[in-house]
Design an enzyme around this catalytic site. Structure first.
Site, PDB file in Angstrom:
ATOM      1  N   ASP A  47     110.620  12.434  34.174  1.00 48.54           N
ATOM      2  CA  ASP A  47     110.501  11.033  33.555  1.00 48.54           C
ATOM      3  C   ASP A  47     110.634   9.735  34.265  1.00 48.54           C
ATOM      4  O   ASP A  47     109.678   9.008  34.245  1.00 48.54           O
ATOM      5  CB  ASP A  47     111.591  10.916  32.401  1.00 48.54           C
ATOM      6  CG  ASP A  47     111.010  11.565  30.974  1.00 48.54           C
ATOM      7  OD1 ASP A  47     109.903  10.834  30.624  1.00 48.54           O
ATOM      8  OD2 ASP A  47     111.506  11.993  30.207  1.00 48.54           O
ATOM      9  N   GLU A  70     109.633   3.673  28.558  1.00 42.80           N
ATOM     10  CA  GLU A  70     110.474   4.361  27.645  1.00 42.80           C
ATOM     11  C   GLU A  70     111.937   4.637  28.474  1.00 42.80           C
ATOM     12  O   GLU A  70     113.057   4.701  27.904  1.00 42.80           O
ATOM     13  CB  GLU A  70     110.080   5.999  27.538  1.00 42.80           C
ATOM     14  CG  GLU A  70     110.887   6.729  26.616  1.00 42.80           C
ATOM     15  CD  GLU A  70     110.410   7.886  26.323  1.00 42.80           C
ATOM     16  OE1 GLU A  70     110.734   8.458  25.049  1.00 42.80           O
ATOM     17  OE2 GLU A  70     109.676   8.344  26.881  1.00 42.80           O
ATOM     18  N   ASP A 129     104.604   5.540  28.633  1.00 44.80           N
ATOM     19  CA  ASP A 129     105.472   6.889  28.208  1.00 44.80           C
ATOM     20  C   ASP A 129     105.253   7.933  29.474  1.00 44.80           C
ATOM     21  O   ASP A 129     104.254   8.487  29.530  1.00 44.80           O
ATOM     22  CB  ASP A 129     105.147   7.679  26.934  1.00 44.80           C
ATOM     23  CG  ASP A 129     106.190   8.524  26.654  1.00 44.80           C
ATOM     24  OD1 ASP A 129     106.817   9.022  27.309  1.00 44.80           O
ATOM     25  OD2 ASP A 129     106.128   8.904  25.383  1.00 44.80           O
ATOM     26  N   ILE A 131     106.653  10.875  30.296  1.00 45.64           N
ATOM     27  CA  ILE A 131     106.504  12.153  29.997  1.00 45.64           C
ATOM     28  C   ILE A 131     106.325  12.218  28.367  1.00 45.64           C
ATOM     29  O   ILE A 131     107.653  11.979  27.853  1.00 45.64           O
ATOM     30  CB  ILE A 131     107.421  13.257  30.435  1.00 45.64           C
ATOM     31  CG1 ILE A 131     106.732  13.441  31.994  1.00 45.64           C
ATOM     32  CG2 ILE A 131     107.300  14.385  29.933  1.00 45.64           C
ATOM     33  CD1 ILE A 131     107.554  14.763  32.663  1.00 45.64           C
ATOM     34  N   ASP A 132     105.543  12.278  27.630  1.00 41.92           N
ATOM     35  CA  ASP A 132     105.445  12.152  26.227  1.00 41.92           C
ATOM     36  C   ASP A 132     105.364  13.892  26.010  1.00 41.92           C
ATOM     37  O   ASP A 132     104.359  14.472  26.497  1.00 41.92           O
ATOM     38  CB  ASP A 132     104.104  11.406  25.655  1.00 41.92           C
ATOM     39  CG  ASP A 132     104.191  11.370  24.071  1.00 41.92           C
ATOM     40  OD1 ASP A 132     105.059  11.696  23.574  1.00 41.92           O
ATOM     41  OD2 ASP A 132     103.093  11.299  23.486  1.00 41.92           O
ATOM     42  N   THR A 134     108.562  15.816  25.967  1.00 39.72           N
ATOM     43  CA  THR A 134     109.361  16.475  26.873  1.00 39.72           C
ATOM     44  C   THR A 134     109.773  17.926  26.608  1.00 39.72           C
ATOM     45  O   THR A 134     109.849  18.869  27.559  1.00 39.72           O
ATOM     46  CB  THR A 134     110.688  15.751  26.996  1.00 39.72           C
ATOM     47  OG1 THR A 134     110.529  14.212  27.187  1.00 39.72           O
ATOM     48  CG2 THR A 134     111.595  16.208  28.130  1.00 39.72           C
ATOM     49  N   HIS A 227     109.221  15.951  14.119  1.00 35.96           N
ATOM     50  CA  HIS A 227     108.228  15.035  14.187  1.00 35.96           C
ATOM     51  C   HIS A 227     107.280  14.844  13.158  1.00 35.96           C
ATOM     52  O   HIS A 227     106.923  13.828  12.808  1.00 35.96           O
ATOM     53  CB  HIS A 227     107.361  15.351  15.649  1.00 35.96           C
ATOM     54  CG  HIS A 227     108.004  15.175  16.996  1.00 35.96           C
ATOM     55  ND1 HIS A 227     107.698  15.320  17.891  1.00 35.96           N
ATOM     56  CD2 HIS A 227     109.236  14.677  17.056  1.00 35.96           C
ATOM     57  CE1 HIS A 227     108.317  15.288  18.995  1.00 35.96           C
ATOM     58  NE2 HIS A 227     109.403  14.885  18.474  1.00 35.96           N
ATOM     59  N   SER A 251     103.040  15.947  21.992  1.00 41.61           N
ATOM     60  CA  SER A 251     102.656  14.763  22.843  1.00 41.61           C
ATOM     61  C   SER A 251     101.331  14.197  22.453  1.00 41.61           C
ATOM     62  O   SER A 251     100.511  14.728  21.629  1.00 41.61           O
ATOM     63  CB  SER A 251     102.624  15.073  24.239  1.00 41.61           C
ATOM     64  OG  SER A 251     101.391  15.783  24.772  1.00 41.61           O
ATOM     65  N   LYS A 254      97.671  15.628  21.817  1.00 43.68           N
ATOM     66  CA  LYS A 254      96.829  15.769  20.272  1.00 43.68           C
ATOM     67  C   LYS A 254      95.877  14.569  20.101  1.00 43.68           C
ATOM     68  O   LYS A 254      94.760  14.991  19.574  1.00 43.68           O
ATOM     69  CB  LYS A 254      97.913  15.804  19.197  1.00 43.68           C
ATOM     70  CG  LYS A 254      98.855  16.769  19.037  1.00 43.68           C
ATOM     71  CD  LYS A 254      99.851  16.781  17.868  1.00 43.68           C
ATOM     72  CE  LYS A 254     100.850  15.624  18.014  1.00 43.68           C
ATOM     73  NZ  LYS A 254     101.832  15.781  19.024  1.00 43.68           N
ATOM     74  N   ARG A 268     100.791  12.014  11.610  1.00 44.12           N
ATOM     75  CA  ARG A 268     102.262  11.933  12.222  1.00 44.12           C
ATOM     76  C   ARG A 268     103.023  11.300  10.984  1.00 44.12           C
ATOM     77  O   ARG A 268     102.914  10.104  10.483  1.00 44.12           O
ATOM     78  CB  ARG A 268     102.360  10.711  13.077  1.00 44.12           C
ATOM     79  CG  ARG A 268     103.727  10.489  13.699  1.00 44.12           C
ATOM     80  CD  ARG A 268     104.234  11.543  14.652  1.00 44.12           C
ATOM     81  NE  ARG A 268     105.352  11.068  15.593  1.00 44.12           N
ATOM     82  CZ  ARG A 268     105.953  11.371  16.660  1.00 44.12           C
ATOM     83  NH1 ARG A 268     105.316  12.497  17.363  1.00 44.12           N
ATOM     84  NH2 ARG A 268     106.948  10.834  17.273  1.00 44.12           N
ATOM     85  N   ASP A 281     104.215   5.982  22.236  1.00 45.90           N
ATOM     86  CA  ASP A 281     103.925   7.346  21.682  1.00 45.90           C
ATOM     87  C   ASP A 281     102.479   7.311  21.175  1.00 45.90           C
ATOM     88  O   ASP A 281     101.960   8.352  20.661  1.00 45.90           O
ATOM     89  CB  ASP A 281     104.812   7.586  20.431  1.00 45.90           C
ATOM     90  CG  ASP A 281     106.088   8.008  20.958  1.00 45.90           C
ATOM     91  OD1 ASP A 281     106.297   8.744  22.234  1.00 45.90           O
ATOM     92  OD2 ASP A 281     107.255   8.077  20.385  1.00 45.90           O
TER      93      ASP A 281
END
Length: 344
Positions: A47, A70, A129, A131-132, A134, A227, A251, A254, A268, A281
């Site tokens: 990250d 982030e 972001d 690393i979306d 994690t 989520h 992440s 998608k 979501r 995100d």
């Protein structure tokens, strides 16, 4: 030169560099060095390294542009060993790919801290972001490096690096012995494109699958039920006549997946009345899906507003689907959610 051509090249360079750094850690050190976030999701040294690299490239080419990122460097400043591990990785990638980009540990931390902008509905800003996904990273699944350029609250450019997605969309995400690693990118009004992370095969335009009925569709869902509630999504799928098994991955991969036709609908759904989605995100994924022929709104049909700070506080939930069926999906989502929807 086309609109945002320079910004696109900068963003592609930054995300490619960061994706290669995260991939090195993903292959060799995943799970070895973690700390805890306030939201209790794990964060790795990747990250910090990825954010340092991306922010340094942006600072070099667009020094006046603010960045909504982030991470901040406070954890590194309090943990010399962790800071050294991050710097060792960053230094290696910089020396190999962009010599002189970052000269030492302190400059690395300063680059990370460039991502502290509070957001605005006026002017330009980048959303990152590093690393979306994690948890996907740590389990050997899907994750993404995501960067977007936002102007006056609208996403103008999006780049997503997906180091663990097969290059060939016909290969399943669990396929063995296949080439992995893609970069997806889109500029508003210019279409969405995919390129390999590792080979110089050039850009290929991507489009969503053309479906005339939701019964033909496939959901792309989060792996983590925290989520988006899987039981609720199952009820929505049943109402829509969807029988195909869902594709589950972490992440903004998608968004990339449905943009190239490996899945059709991404929801979501809110699991809390007070939760606010973070702009980093979704920003990159929204423009990539829209430029691939999709539509992205909240559950009330409102466009996602990226000009209200660091969160999408003006929106509730996210629905991404082909234009032809988006309205039907939204109607069913609202019907199934019922009193669980909190209008804003």
């Amino acid at each position: 030169m086309s609109y945002l051509a320079t910004e696109k090249q900068t963003a592609l360079s930054a995300v490619t560099l960061a994706s290669k750094l995260t991939e090195k850690i993903f292959r060799s050190l995943a799970g070895a060095s973690t700390v805890s976030k306030d939201d209790k999701s794990p964060v790795t040294i990747a990250d910090f390294g990825a954010q340092a690299l991306v922010n340094a490239v942006l600072a070099r080419d667009f020094p006046k542009d603010p960045i909504v990122g982030e991470e901040d460097s406070s954890v590194l400043q309090e943990n010399a060993e962790l800071k050294r591990k991050v710097w060792d990785l960053v230094r290696g990638v910089v020396e190999e790919g962009m010599p002189g980009l970052i000269k030492d540990e302190e400059e690395m931390c300063a680059m990370i801290d460039r991502g502290s902008y509070a957001g605005s509905d006026k002017g330009r800003m980048w959303a990152l972001d590093p690393i979306d996904g994690t948890k996907g990273f740590l389990r050997g699944g899907q994750y993404a490096v995501c960067l977007a350029l936002i102007k006056d609250g609208e996403v103008e450019l999006g780049v997503i690096g997906c180091p663990n997605i097969p290059v060939d969309k016909t290969d399943g995400i669990e396929a063995e012995g296949v080439e992995r690693g893609i970069i997806m990118h889109a500029i508003k009004g210019q279409g969405s494109f995919q390129r390999s992370l590792h080979s110089d095969s050039g850009d290929a335009q991507v489009t969503m699958r053309k479906i005339s009925s939701t019964a033909e569709a496939t959901f792309c869902e989060s792996v983590e039920s925290g989520h988006s509630a899987h039981t609720t999504q199952h009820s929505i799928a049943t109402t829509l006549g969807i029988t195909a098994p869902s594709v589950r991955m972490d992440s903004q991969s998608k968004y990339a997946s449905i943009a190239r036709g490996s899945g059709d609908i991404y929801l979501r759904l809110p699991v809390s009345a007070t939760y606010e989605e973070k702009i980093w995100d979704h920003a990159s994924g929204v423009v990539i899906v829209e430029e691939a022929g999709g539509k992205v709104t909240d559950m009330f049909g409102k466009r996602l507003d990226f000009g209200m700070g660091r969160t999408l506080r003006g929106n509730k939930g996210v629905i991404a689907a082909p234009v032809a069926v988006h309205g039907q999906v939204m109607e069913v989502v609202r019907g199934v959610m019922g009193d669980n929807i909190v209008a804003k």
